[in-house]
Design a protein around this motif. Sequence first.
Motif: not given
Length: 65
Positions: A9-10, A35-36, A47-51
Amino acid sequence: MTEPQPKGGALDPKLLEILVCPVTKKPLRYDRDRGELISDAAGLAFPVRDGIPIMLPDEARKLDA
């Protein structure tokens, strides 16, 4: 047709400016494709989850040497 969203995500650029590695307190870099958030100093990828960055060492992936 719209471009696909990055996996994590952004991520707000201002957030990236203030976030540091929870282990080393050094800056992080954002890997948009995976996405990390990467901590080169600690050898970890958070991790980056849903921004939302997940900044728990137990959730981090160890980087290959």
